[in-house]
Scaffold this motif. Structure first.
Motif, PDB file in Angstrom:
ATOM      1  N   PRO A 127       0.171  -2.596 -11.053  1.00  0.00           N
ATOM      2  CA  PRO A 127       0.112  -1.456 -11.971  1.00  0.00           C
ATOM      3  C   PRO A 127      -1.184  -0.690 -11.722  1.00  0.00           C
ATOM      4  N   TYR A 128      -1.078   0.609 -11.462  1.00  0.00           N
ATOM      5  CA  TYR A 128      -2.240   1.369 -11.006  1.00  0.00           C
ATOM      6  C   TYR A 128      -3.398   1.380 -12.006  1.00  0.00           C
ATOM      7  N   ALA A 129      -3.076   1.361 -13.296  1.00  0.00           N
ATOM      8  CA  ALA A 129      -4.121   1.493 -14.315  1.00  0.00           C
ATOM      9  C   ALA A 129      -5.097   0.322 -14.315  1.00  0.00           C
ATOM     10  N   VAL A 130      -4.658  -0.845 -13.858  1.00  0.00           N
ATOM     11  CA  VAL A 130      -5.522  -2.036 -13.926  1.00  0.00           C
ATOM     12  C   VAL A 130      -5.820  -2.618 -12.548  1.00  0.00           C
ATOM     13  N   VAL A 152      -2.084  -0.461  -4.095  1.00  0.00           N
ATOM     14  CA  VAL A 152      -2.908   0.252  -5.077  1.00  0.00           C
ATOM     15  C   VAL A 152      -2.883   1.741  -4.732  1.00  0.00           C
ATOM     16  N   GLN A 153      -3.450   2.563  -5.600  1.00  0.00           N
ATOM     17  CA  GLN A 153      -3.630   3.967  -5.259  1.00  0.00           C
ATOM     18  C   GLN A 153      -4.494   4.058  -4.008  1.00  0.00           C
ATOM     19  N   ALA A 154      -4.194   5.023  -3.148  1.00  0.00           N
ATOM     20  CA  ALA A 154      -4.955   5.173  -1.912  1.00  0.00           C
ATOM     21  C   ALA A 154      -6.441   5.369  -2.195  1.00  0.00           C
ATOM     22  N   GLU A 155      -6.755   6.117  -3.252  1.00  0.00           N
ATOM     23  CA  GLU A 155      -8.166   6.362  -3.554  1.00  0.00           C
ATOM     24  C   GLU A 155      -8.864   5.089  -4.033  1.00  0.00           C
ATOM     25  N   VAL A 156      -8.123   4.184  -4.669  1.00  0.00           N
ATOM     26  CA  VAL A 156      -8.693   2.889  -5.062  1.00  0.00           C
ATOM     27  C   VAL A 156      -8.932   2.030  -3.825  1.00  0.00           C
ATOM     28  N   ALA A 157      -7.988   2.051  -2.893  1.00  0.00           N
ATOM     29  CA  ALA A 157      -8.187   1.331  -1.628  1.00  0.00           C
ATOM     30  C   ALA A 157      -9.403   1.868  -0.888  1.00  0.00           C
ATOM     31  N   ASP A 158      -9.609   3.188  -0.958  1.00  0.00           N
ATOM     32  CA  ASP A 158     -10.796   3.786  -0.328  1.00  0.00           C
ATOM     33  C   ASP A 158     -12.072   3.214  -0.944  1.00  0.00           C
ATOM     34  N   ARG A 159     -12.098   3.098  -2.273  1.00  0.00           N
ATOM     35  CA  ARG A 159     -13.278   2.537  -2.953  1.00  0.00           C
ATOM     36  C   ARG A 159     -13.482   1.075  -2.580  1.00  0.00           C
ATOM     37  N   MET A 160     -12.394   0.330  -2.474  1.00  0.00           N
ATOM     38  CA  MET A 160     -12.497  -1.089  -2.166  1.00  0.00           C
ATOM     39  C   MET A 160     -13.088  -1.339  -0.786  1.00  0.00           C
ATOM     40  N   PRO A 189       3.789   6.398   1.267  1.00  0.00           N
ATOM     41  CA  PRO A 189       3.999   7.701   0.610  1.00  0.00           C
ATOM     42  C   PRO A 189       4.742   7.571  -0.711  1.00  0.00           C
ATOM     43  N   PRO A 190       4.639   8.580  -1.576  1.00  0.00           N
ATOM     44  CA  PRO A 190       5.284   8.528  -2.895  1.00  0.00           C
ATOM     45  C   PRO A 190       6.788   8.300  -2.852  1.00  0.00           C
ATOM     46  N   GLY A 191       7.450   8.786  -1.802  1.00  0.00           N
ATOM     47  CA  GLY A 191       8.903   8.662  -1.728  1.00  0.00           C
ATOM     48  C   GLY A 191       9.415   7.246  -1.598  1.00  0.00           C
ATOM     49  N   CYS A 192       8.523   6.292  -1.417  1.00  0.00           N
ATOM     50  CA  CYS A 192       8.932   4.888  -1.316  1.00  0.00           C
ATOM     51  C   CYS A 192       9.080   4.219  -2.679  1.00  0.00           C
ATOM     52  N   PHE A 193       8.870   4.999  -3.756  1.00  0.00           N
ATOM     53  CA  PHE A 193       8.922   4.456  -5.113  1.00  0.00           C
ATOM     54  C   PHE A 193       9.919   5.211  -5.980  1.00  0.00           C
ATOM     55  N   LEU A 194      10.368   4.532  -7.028  1.00  0.00           N
ATOM     56  CA  LEU A 194      11.189   5.140  -8.068  1.00  0.00           C
ATOM     57  C   LEU A 194      10.544   4.838  -9.411  1.00  0.00           C
ATOM     58  N   PRO A 195      10.116   5.859 -10.178  1.00  0.00           N
ATOM     59  CA  PRO A 195       9.992   7.256  -9.763  1.00  0.00           C
ATOM     60  C   PRO A 195       8.801   7.432  -8.822  1.00  0.00           C
ATOM     61  N   ARG A 198       2.500  10.427  -8.522  1.00  0.00           N
ATOM     62  CA  ARG A 198       1.887  11.701  -8.145  1.00  0.00           C
ATOM     63  C   ARG A 198       0.701  11.508  -7.208  1.00  0.00           C
ATOM     64  N   VAL A 199       0.503  10.295  -6.771  1.00  0.00           N
ATOM     65  CA  VAL A 199      -0.613   9.982  -5.880  1.00  0.00           C
ATOM     66  C   VAL A 199      -0.094   9.197  -4.678  1.00  0.00           C
ATOM     67  N   ASP A 200      -0.877   9.191  -3.614  1.00  0.00           N
ATOM     68  CA  ASP A 200      -0.556   8.352  -2.462  1.00  0.00           C
ATOM     69  C   ASP A 200      -0.975   6.918  -2.750  1.00  0.00           C
ATOM     70  N   SER A 201      -0.310   5.990  -2.077  1.00  0.00           N
ATOM     71  CA  SER A 201      -0.594   4.570  -2.267  1.00  0.00           C
ATOM     72  C   SER A 201      -1.000   3.939  -0.940  1.00  0.00           C
ATOM     73  N   ALA A 202      -1.552   2.754  -1.037  1.00  0.00           N
ATOM     74  CA  ALA A 202      -1.932   2.007   0.163  1.00  0.00           C
ATOM     75  C   ALA A 202      -1.827   0.519  -0.129  1.00  0.00           C
ATOM     76  N   VAL A 203      -1.485  -0.239   0.894  1.00  0.00           N
ATOM     77  CA  VAL A 203      -1.524  -1.697   0.806  1.00  0.00           C
ATOM     78  C   VAL A 203      -2.758  -2.155   1.565  1.00  0.00           C
ATOM     79  N   LEU A 204      -3.601  -2.918   0.889  1.00  0.00           N
ATOM     80  CA  LEU A 204      -4.863  -3.385   1.457  1.00  0.00           C
ATOM     81  C   LEU A 204      -4.905  -4.910   1.415  1.00  0.00           C
ATOM     82  N   ARG A 205      -5.321  -5.500   2.520  1.00  0.00           N
ATOM     83  CA  ARG A 205      -5.550  -6.954   2.546  1.00  0.00           C
ATOM     84  C   ARG A 205      -7.050  -7.215   2.451  1.00  0.00           C
ATOM     85  N   LEU A 206      -7.418  -8.116   1.553  1.00  0.00           N
ATOM     86  CA  LEU A 206      -8.802  -8.544   1.379  1.00  0.00           C
ATOM     87  C   LEU A 206      -8.874 -10.046   1.588  1.00  0.00           C
TER      88      LEU A 206
END
Length: 288
Positions: A127-130, A152-160, A189-195, A198-206
């Motif tokens: 869930p993006y909020a947490v 996560v949101q792409a911008e959150v992955a950028d911060r990580m 990309p957003p089209g991979c989700f329902l609904p 409004r933001v891009d997403s990313a999968v990040l491995r840590l």
């Protein structure tokens, strides 16, 4: 062969309609409907068949189905009570799944332990909020977790994964980097989700760091980072002095002892410098 039978728009809509449900914006629900993304998550996560895996926000079970196939066992934490019956239906064939109805941010890690021990991998469409809070908390409070592969949101992955001197580098980056390192990423990309979000997403491995830092070193570096970034536009001397309520001269002495020029800003300092700085601030009685 599909990784998850639920990873299509038709299957997702059918499950939601069957249970009279809709997505909840307040919980940040965006259901994954692209099976290729599921496959890429599994590849990046590199789950072993004996491992216990933690999933947070399983939703209707789209990723859960794939995880149950790949892992020895799965413990899934779902906050939305309306989805418990859905999960019971969609994952009924798997005996290696335990579902916990709870807020993962508040959950006691001891509740995640199964007969095969605690989870060692964290894999989730979060869930993006947490997401940011939860990833850091997992590495802070669950020493058994060796890796996290999270959407996560792409911008959150950028911060990580940010580097010193960039706009995304901040106290959060430092605190996470004290505990884990980025080890792979792909964008979704957003089209991979329902609904579609409004933001891009990313999968990040840590991957969890194994080094000689003591828990006290990490705790002090964490407090030093919070104080140093408390007023991002100020010099690190002024920011620390204000946050710690300490004389600028005492802060300057600690900075110089740590090899830091007092006129620099916090975002220019690498993670290792915050370890030295936390130690010096403690030695001079400015940090616990």
């Amino acid at each position: 062969m599909a990784h998850s039978a639920l990873a299509t728009p038709r299957a997702t809509i059918a499950v939601l309609k069957r249970h009279g449900l809709a997505t909840k914006k307040s919980l940040g629900q965006h259901f994954l409907i692209d099976d290729n993304v599921i496959g890429r998550i599994l590849t990046l996560a590199a789950i072993e068949p004996t491992q216990r895996v933690l999933e947070v926000g399983p939703g209707i079970g789209t990723l859960t189905l794939a995880l149950c196939e790949a892992a020895g066992s799965v413990v899934a934490v779902e906050r939305d009570t309306d989805l418990l019956a859905v999960l019971a239906e969609t994952t009924a064939q798997y005996s290696n799944l335990m579902v916990i109805n709870a807020d993962a941010v508040q959950l006691d890690p001891r509740e995640l332990v199964g007969e095969d021990g605690p989870p060692v991998a964290f894999v989730a469409n979060l869930p993006y909020a947490v997401a940011a809070t939860l990833v850091l908390r997992v590495f802070e409070t669950m020493p058994s977790i060796r890796s996290a592969t999270v959407m996560v949101q792409a911008e959150v992955a950028d911060r990580m994964a940010a580097s010193p001197g960039t706009k995304d580098y901040g106290a959060y980056t430092v605190k996470l980097a004290l505990r884990a390192r980025p080890a792979g990423r792909f964008n979704v990309p957003p089209g991979c989700f329902l609904p579609p979000p409004r933001v891009d997403s990313a999968v990040l491995r840590l991957e969890r760091l194994d080094d000689d830092r003591t828990p006290e070193d990490v705790a002090r570096a964490t407090r030093a980072a919070d104080a140093a970034f408390s007023q991002r536009r100020k010099t690190i001397r002024n920011s620390l002095s204000s946050a710690l309520g300490a004389p600028a001269s005492a802060v300057e002495d600690a900075l110089r002892s740590a090899g830091v020029e007092p006129g620099l800003r916090a975002e220019t300092l690498p993670v290792e410098t915050f370890v030295k700085l936390g130690s010096e601030l403690h030695a001079q009685g400015l940090l616990p």
